[in-house]
Design a protein around this motif. Structure first.
Motif, PDB file in Angstrom:
ATOM      1  N   GLY A   1       0.716  -1.282  -0.072  1.00  0.00           N
ATOM      2  CA  GLY A   1       0.048   0.206  -0.156  1.00  0.00           C
ATOM      3  C   GLY A   1       0.751   1.251  -0.104  1.00  0.00           C
ATOM      4  N   ALA A   2       2.204   1.092  -0.154  1.00  0.00           N
ATOM      5  CA  ALA A   2       2.926   2.394   0.038  1.00  0.00           C
ATOM      6  C   ALA A   2       2.963   2.854  -1.348  1.00  0.00           C
ATOM      7  CB  ALA A   2       4.429   1.771   0.370  1.00  0.00           C
ATOM      8  N   MET A   3       2.878   4.385  -1.322  1.00  0.00           N
ATOM      9  CA  MET A   3       2.940   4.712  -2.575  1.00  0.00           C
ATOM     10  C   MET A   3       3.863   6.194  -2.342  1.00  0.00           C
ATOM     11  SD  MET A   3      -0.324   6.125  -5.032  1.00  0.00           S
ATOM     12  CE  MET A   3      -0.680   4.720  -5.694  1.00  0.00           C
ATOM     13  N   LYS A   4       4.522   6.562  -3.500  1.00  0.00           N
ATOM     14  CA  LYS A   4       5.220   8.099  -3.555  1.00  0.00           C
ATOM     15  C   LYS A   4       4.581   8.600  -4.759  1.00  0.00           C
ATOM     16  CE  LYS A   4       9.770   9.681  -2.994  1.00  0.00           C
ATOM     17  NZ  LYS A   4      11.185   9.504  -2.475  1.00  0.00           N
ATOM     18  N   ILE A   5       4.407   9.758  -4.556  1.00  0.00           N
ATOM     19  CA  ILE A   5       4.431  10.935  -6.014  1.00  0.00           C
ATOM     20  C   ILE A   5       5.053  11.943  -5.947  1.00  0.00           C
ATOM     21  CG2 ILE A   5       2.753  12.202  -7.027  1.00  0.00           C
ATOM     22  CD1 ILE A   5       0.447  10.671  -5.623  1.00  0.00           C
ATOM     23  N   ASN A   6       6.151  12.066  -6.918  1.00  0.00           N
ATOM     24  CA  ASN A   6       6.931  13.035  -7.121  1.00  0.00           C
ATOM     25  C   ASN A   6       6.648  13.861  -8.158  1.00  0.00           C
ATOM     26  OD1 ASN A   6       9.191  11.911  -5.321  1.00  0.00           O
ATOM     27  ND2 ASN A   6       9.418  10.420  -6.720  1.00  0.00           N
ATOM     28  N   THR A   7       6.559  15.345  -7.849  1.00  0.00           N
ATOM     29  CA  THR A   7       6.201  16.160  -8.923  1.00  0.00           C
ATOM     30  C   THR A   7       7.516  17.145  -9.240  1.00  0.00           C
ATOM     31  OG1 THR A   7       3.959  16.397  -8.094  1.00  0.00           O
ATOM     32  CG2 THR A   7       4.743  18.221  -9.518  1.00  0.00           C
ATOM     33  N   ILE A   8       7.942  16.987 -10.432  1.00  0.00           N
ATOM     34  CA  ILE A   8       9.530  17.342 -10.792  1.00  0.00           C
ATOM     35  C   ILE A   8       9.424  18.517 -11.548  1.00  0.00           C
ATOM     36  CG2 ILE A   8      11.619  16.846 -11.364  1.00  0.00           C
ATOM     37  CD1 ILE A   8      10.575  13.959 -10.680  1.00  0.00           C
ATOM     38  N   THR A   9      10.040  19.793 -11.142  1.00  0.00           N
ATOM     39  CA  THR A   9      10.095  20.865 -12.031  1.00  0.00           C
ATOM     40  C   THR A   9      11.289  21.529 -12.079  1.00  0.00           C
ATOM     41  OG1 THR A   9       9.304  22.590 -10.529  1.00  0.00           O
ATOM     42  CG2 THR A   9       7.535  21.533 -11.507  1.00  0.00           C
ATOM     43  N   THR A  10      11.560  22.466 -12.993  1.00  0.00           N
ATOM     44  CA  THR A  10      12.957  23.344 -12.922  1.00  0.00           C
ATOM     45  C   THR A  10      12.703  24.142 -11.755  1.00  0.00           C
ATOM     46  OG1 THR A  10      12.045  24.635 -14.566  1.00  0.00           O
ATOM     47  CG2 THR A  10      13.277  22.989 -15.350  1.00  0.00           C
ATOM     48  N   PHE A  11      11.608  24.684 -11.435  1.00  0.00           N
ATOM     49  CA  PHE A  11      11.565  25.598 -10.145  1.00  0.00           C
ATOM     50  C   PHE A  11      11.450  24.896  -8.789  1.00  0.00           C
ATOM     51  CE2 PHE A  11       8.798  28.614  -7.478  1.00  0.00           C
ATOM     52  CZ  PHE A  11       9.302  29.298  -7.535  1.00  0.00           C
ATOM     53  N   LYS A  12      10.452  23.902  -8.453  1.00  0.00           N
ATOM     54  CA  LYS A  12      10.512  23.373  -7.175  1.00  0.00           C
ATOM     55  C   LYS A  12      10.313  21.901  -7.281  1.00  0.00           C
ATOM     56  CE  LYS A  12       9.735  26.728  -3.526  1.00  0.00           C
ATOM     57  NZ  LYS A  12       8.774  27.004  -2.726  1.00  0.00           N
ATOM     58  N   ASN A  13      10.605  20.981  -6.477  1.00  0.00           N
ATOM     59  CA  ASN A  13      10.132  19.575  -6.660  1.00  0.00           C
ATOM     60  C   ASN A  13       9.339  19.279  -5.310  1.00  0.00           C
ATOM     61  OD1 ASN A  13      11.604  19.293  -8.891  1.00  0.00           O
ATOM     62  ND2 ASN A  13      13.564  18.584  -7.966  1.00  0.00           N
TER      63      ASN A  13
END
Length: 136
Positions: free
Chosen positions: A49-61
């Protein structure tokens, strides 16, 4: 159905987000955010049930680690200076997040349609949508 499919997804952003206005983000930062084309990485282990959501941009992650169905304290200071109690769970084939804190009706929903990942963000009766296309 999403919960039983492959645990790794990479998507890229194709639409603008208008929700920042509701989070008291200044005009200059709002304009920067609307120019970003974030990459979204979702890693899910259906067994635990473990989940990781990464949002990656050139400004902030931004990274969100959680277990499906278990409430946790989410630190959103990087986004809007707040913390909240968050629960993410499946509703059929949609991943639904409920965030309890200063703002009523806050949360988001992710779902897949073909090769697109949809994200609807909600707060105080207002919704914004992003659509991500699967990376090649």
């Amino acid at each position: 159905m999403w919960p039983s499919c492959s645990p790794d997804f990479l998507f890229w952003h194709t639409c603008l987000n208008v929700l920042e206005r509701l989070h008291n983000v200044n005009v200059a930062l709002r304009k920067i955010v609307c120019m970003l084309k974030p990459t979204k990485e979702i890693i899910h282990d259906p067994e635990t049930g473990a989940m990781k959501i990464n949002t990656i941009t050139t400004f902030k992650n931004f990274s969100m680690d959680f277990n499906i169905g278990k409430e946790f304290t989410e630190d959103l200071r990087i986004v809007d200076g707040r913390t909240c109690q968050t629960t993410v769970d499946w509703d059929g084939d949609k991943l639904v997040c409920v965030q309890r804190g200063e703002k009523e009706g806050r949360g988001w929903t992710h779902w897949l349609e073909g090769d697109k990942l949809h994200l609807e963000m909600r707060v105080q009766g207002v919704a914004a949508k992003q659509v991500f296309k699967k990376a090649e």
